[in-house]
Design an enzyme around this catalytic site. Sequence first.
Site, PDB file in Angstrom:
ATOM      1  N   GLY B  12      23.062  60.944  32.879  1.00 21.13           N
ATOM      2  CA  GLY B  12      21.710  60.774  32.364  1.00 21.13           C
ATOM      3  C   GLY B  12      21.018  62.105  32.173  1.00 21.13           C
ATOM      4  O   GLY B  12      21.039  62.960  33.060  1.00 21.13           O
ATOM      5  N   LEU B  15      14.409  63.482  32.543  1.00 17.05           N
ATOM      6  CA  LEU B  15      13.807  64.509  33.392  1.00 17.05           C
ATOM      7  C   LEU B  15      14.580  64.724  34.687  1.00 17.05           C
ATOM      8  O   LEU B  15      14.825  65.859  35.085  1.00 17.05           O
ATOM      9  CB  LEU B  15      12.362  64.133  33.724  1.00 17.05           C
ATOM     10  CG  LEU B  15      11.344  64.355  32.609  1.00 17.05           C
ATOM     11  CD1 LEU B  15       9.970  63.881  33.069  1.00 17.05           C
ATOM     12  CD2 LEU B  15      11.284  65.823  32.223  1.00 17.05           C
ATOM     13  N   ALA B  16      14.954  63.635  35.370  1.00 16.43           N
ATOM     14  CA  ALA B  16      15.615  63.779  36.662  1.00 16.43           C
ATOM     15  C   ALA B  16      16.985  64.433  36.506  1.00 16.43           C
ATOM     16  O   ALA B  16      17.326  65.369  37.238  1.00 16.43           O
ATOM     17  CB  ALA B  16      15.747  62.415  37.345  1.00 16.43           C
ATOM     18  N   ARG B 299      -2.444  49.923  37.932  1.00 13.55           N
ATOM     19  CA  ARG B 299      -1.888  49.096  36.861  1.00 13.55           C
ATOM     20  C   ARG B 299      -1.695  47.636  37.266  1.00 13.55           C
ATOM     21  O   ARG B 299      -1.914  46.736  36.469  1.00 13.55           O
ATOM     22  CB  ARG B 299      -0.551  49.693  36.422  1.00 13.55           C
ATOM     23  CG  ARG B 299      -0.769  51.008  35.722  1.00 13.55           C
ATOM     24  CD  ARG B 299       0.497  51.737  35.451  1.00 13.55           C
ATOM     25  NE  ARG B 299       0.188  52.940  34.694  1.00 13.55           N
ATOM     26  CZ  ARG B 299       1.084  53.840  34.347  1.00 13.55           C
ATOM     27  NH1 ARG B 299       2.343  53.682  34.679  1.00 13.55           N
ATOM     28  NH2 ARG B 299       0.728  54.896  33.660  1.00 13.55           N
ATOM     29  N   GLU B 404      13.787  57.356  37.972  1.00 13.47           N
ATOM     30  CA  GLU B 404      13.373  55.954  38.029  1.00 13.47           C
ATOM     31  C   GLU B 404      14.445  55.068  38.645  1.00 13.47           C
ATOM     32  O   GLU B 404      14.128  54.024  39.241  1.00 13.47           O
ATOM     33  CB  GLU B 404      13.001  55.423  36.632  1.00 13.47           C
ATOM     34  CG  GLU B 404      12.406  54.010  36.697  1.00 13.47           C
ATOM     35  CD  GLU B 404      11.963  53.444  35.353  1.00 13.47           C
ATOM     36  OE1 GLU B 404      11.815  54.226  34.390  1.00 13.47           O
ATOM     37  OE2 GLU B 404      11.757  52.218  35.263  1.00 13.47           O
ATOM     38  N   ARG B 414       3.488  51.643  41.155  1.00 18.06           N
ATOM     39  CA  ARG B 414       3.425  53.075  40.898  1.00 18.06           C
ATOM     40  C   ARG B 414       2.091  53.457  40.267  1.00 18.06           C
ATOM     41  O   ARG B 414       1.591  52.741  39.401  1.00 18.06           O
ATOM     42  CB  ARG B 414       4.560  53.498  39.965  1.00 18.06           C
ATOM     43  CG  ARG B 414       4.486  54.950  39.552  1.00 18.06           C
ATOM     44  CD  ARG B 414       5.698  55.380  38.757  1.00 18.06           C
ATOM     45  NE  ARG B 414       5.788  54.776  37.439  1.00 18.06           N
ATOM     46  CZ  ARG B 414       5.040  55.146  36.395  1.00 18.06           C
ATOM     47  NH1 ARG B 414       4.119  56.079  36.520  1.00 18.06           N
ATOM     48  NH2 ARG B 414       5.210  54.558  35.225  1.00 18.06           N
TER      49      ARG B 414
END
Lengths: 250, 646
Positions: B12, B15-16, B299, B404, B414
């Site tokens: 992947g 970002l991570a 949220r 994630e 979150r």
Amino acid sequence: MPDDKTIHLKIKRQDQPDGKSYWEEFELPRKPRANVISCLMDIQMHPITREGKEVTPVVWECNCLEEVCGACTMVINGKVRQACTALVDALPQPIVLEPMSKFPLVRDLHVDRSRMFENLKKVKAWIHIDGTYDIGEGPVIPEKQRAKAYLLSECMTCGCCLEACPQFAKDNDFMGASTFSQVRLFNMHPTGAMEQEERLDAIMGEGGIADCGNAQVCVEVCPKKIPLTESIAEIGRETTLQLLKNLFLK
Amino acid sequence: MRKRKPQYIVIGGGLAGLAATMKLCEDKAKVTLVSYQPVKRSHSVCAQGGINAAIDTKGEGDSPESHFYDTVKGGDFLAHQPLVRDMCYQAPAIIHLMDRLGVAFNRTPEGHLEFRRFGGTLYSRTAFAGSTTGQQLLYALDEQVRRYESEGQVKKLEWHEYLSAVLDSEGICRGAVLHDLRSGEIFTVKGDAVVLATGGPAQVYGKTTGSTVCNGAATTSAYLQGAKYANGEFIQVHPTAIPGQDKLRLMSESARGEGGRIWVSRKQNDNRDPLNIPEEERYYFLEENHPRFGNLVPRDVASREIHDIVYNQKLGIGGQPMVYLDLTHHSEGFLEHRLGGILDIYTKFTGDDPKKVPMKIFPAVHYSMGGIWTDYEDDGNGLIDHKSPRNQMTSIPGLYAAGECDYQFHGANRLGANSLLSCIYTGLMMGPGLIQYSRNLTSHVEEVSSTVFDQARDQWRGRMQAFKQMNGRENPYILHQELGEIMLANVLIVRENSRLAKALTQIDDLEIRFKDLQCPDTTHWSNPAPSMIQQLHCQIQLAKIITKGALIRNEFRGAHYKPEFDLNQPEDFDPHEYVEYNEKRQYGEIREDEFPPGHTSYMKRYEECNEKWLKTTIAEYQNNQPEISFEEVNTSLVQPRPRKYD
């Protein structure tokens, strides 16, 4: 005949990179807020042509579906653009889909744009930092300069500018507008500017900025409205200066 | 002898994955980076609003400690506190690093970082780059990794799919089975450790704010190999998305951070042009119900309120499931400068200009707080040991997770602009531990018998071949759509046990129909169909994890709302009462009239509920079903207390 209840698609297909292309037509029920992607998804669920022939689902590239990743770029009704923002209601029918012609074809509407990423390596499109350790804040940057850089950094390497460019071709090395604009972006940054000579040198050879024919179509097709011709003009000036420096100072 | 270089496989390139790759390369490691597509197109580009760090540039008195408190409170105290606190303390350094990498963060008049408001906090804590912050952060990391790639430290395998980990005879992860999505070839790569940075499982729900690659297959594959999956039932539904045919596009929380107001007409089935609805006939329900937080409640709260307005009060726009998100009170110049990118998206997909007319939005599945279970090591006083190889390791030794796809940071809900932070934080933080893990290995991957790799490869070759040869009656894309419909209808904002049980039966039915699939494409070159079937298989398993976890958890916590188990917080209750109640209790008996009527019994209910349910849900694969158990949550730093956003 297509009416307001159906969508008529004409898709250029090709099974292999060295295969022959052929056309297939599809007629789909019209749905509210449909875009070209949702049509292709419908074909995956019912891969049957207008003539009733069962075929393989169409292969294409996509990911974010909100025009920030650049993946789903293709030629739609003769114009290169992202398929996700191609809303069916705004397109005359039949909707004609073709792969981009300036990149090696993978399959159907899917092409290989690796060349664009390789060009980013050639021009060192990055900020060379000392390391990731916590050494404090970044440079102070005026908001106006930041806003200018942001415009350029929205480039999603989609390739629209290159598909439209008369100079960019499969069998030459021309880097094209997106790469030149990235050179400008990194040369603008206070830290990035420390490597500006290397970047300019990289675009002064074959396939570099001197090969730009000034057709100015790149800027017209850019989905992010990046001022590509402005970038080319500015980087052009910088390379001229660099050329003089190289002549007299080295 | 030349020193052996540690080598890793990162799956992947969001970002991570990119942050981990960059950090490992800095430590001279070699990295194989695997991605479905060019990493620059990863789903992180979709994040819009910003990234949180308590740098307190506006004299509001913000601090990493407040950031930590807001985050664990936002997550209804279900996250392990030491790790969350470490993330919040690292956040300022992460923003400064990203700034040094050239991210075009918006600036103040003096040229410093600008911050804006976001949900679930009263501070301006969110740094942003226009309204494409995720894209800008991703590009900066992509550029760093490209530098290492040009220097030969990174080998990218784009257009490749991760199928599973290669486990040796002791169950240690020694590499990965990969699938070349063009040639169709299946092969293995070797590494000291494998990092899954494969994002969320949005595609389990079909139409969501997720990208098409967010299919959850990699983590499910790890689960099927024995890894624990945690808190699967905690799925975030974002309150504001643009309805669409192919996906539900996110309308960033930053729209509300910059003053956007949510409202509906006070009359049912009102079909008037919104601009003709007079102020006194507009119902700004979030502002009325939450005077302090207003439109910036977390949220889960906002999504529940919109759901209630539309389905219970029947006040949706013209009777439809939509509400207004209104920015028209701002000048066009301000909106262009602060929110240009996301407003363009709205215009492109609806034809309406949100600078002139209120947007029509509705909640959509957005993020998974749960994910593959991962570990961490603290010193017992709430400080993280940054060199520990346990950090971010799954329950399979040598298999790590970040971003994630891991579960550790957001608890039951979150907060906005914390996901970009947790992705970069985990990617960077796990680096030293991974290096240490390599050093600690008693036998290296070169010494592992080649039959281990050959068997894994051959098993997958057989499996994928079998998918390709499926010749039944069902179309996999239709089955996938139906799976999404089951999940959206039954496992969403409001959860009822009868419907969850029904959903489990429907998923089982779908699994039976899965056996009757027809692979719609049997060609050999660049054929996505067998992969799609393998992903669908994983999604069916993942749907079971989510639904069964939701069915068993009989409480209301964060995004997991079961009206039947609502503790009915008294309206005049103040969460600090609970802290006081606890303190007093430590010193002896509490008089019944010490707190207002009803409050003591509410606090007792709260306590009993936490006793039973303040636990991490663990799903383990047994007999083709998720077996559910529970683990303690580390709440050693802040006393859990009832949430309230008044």
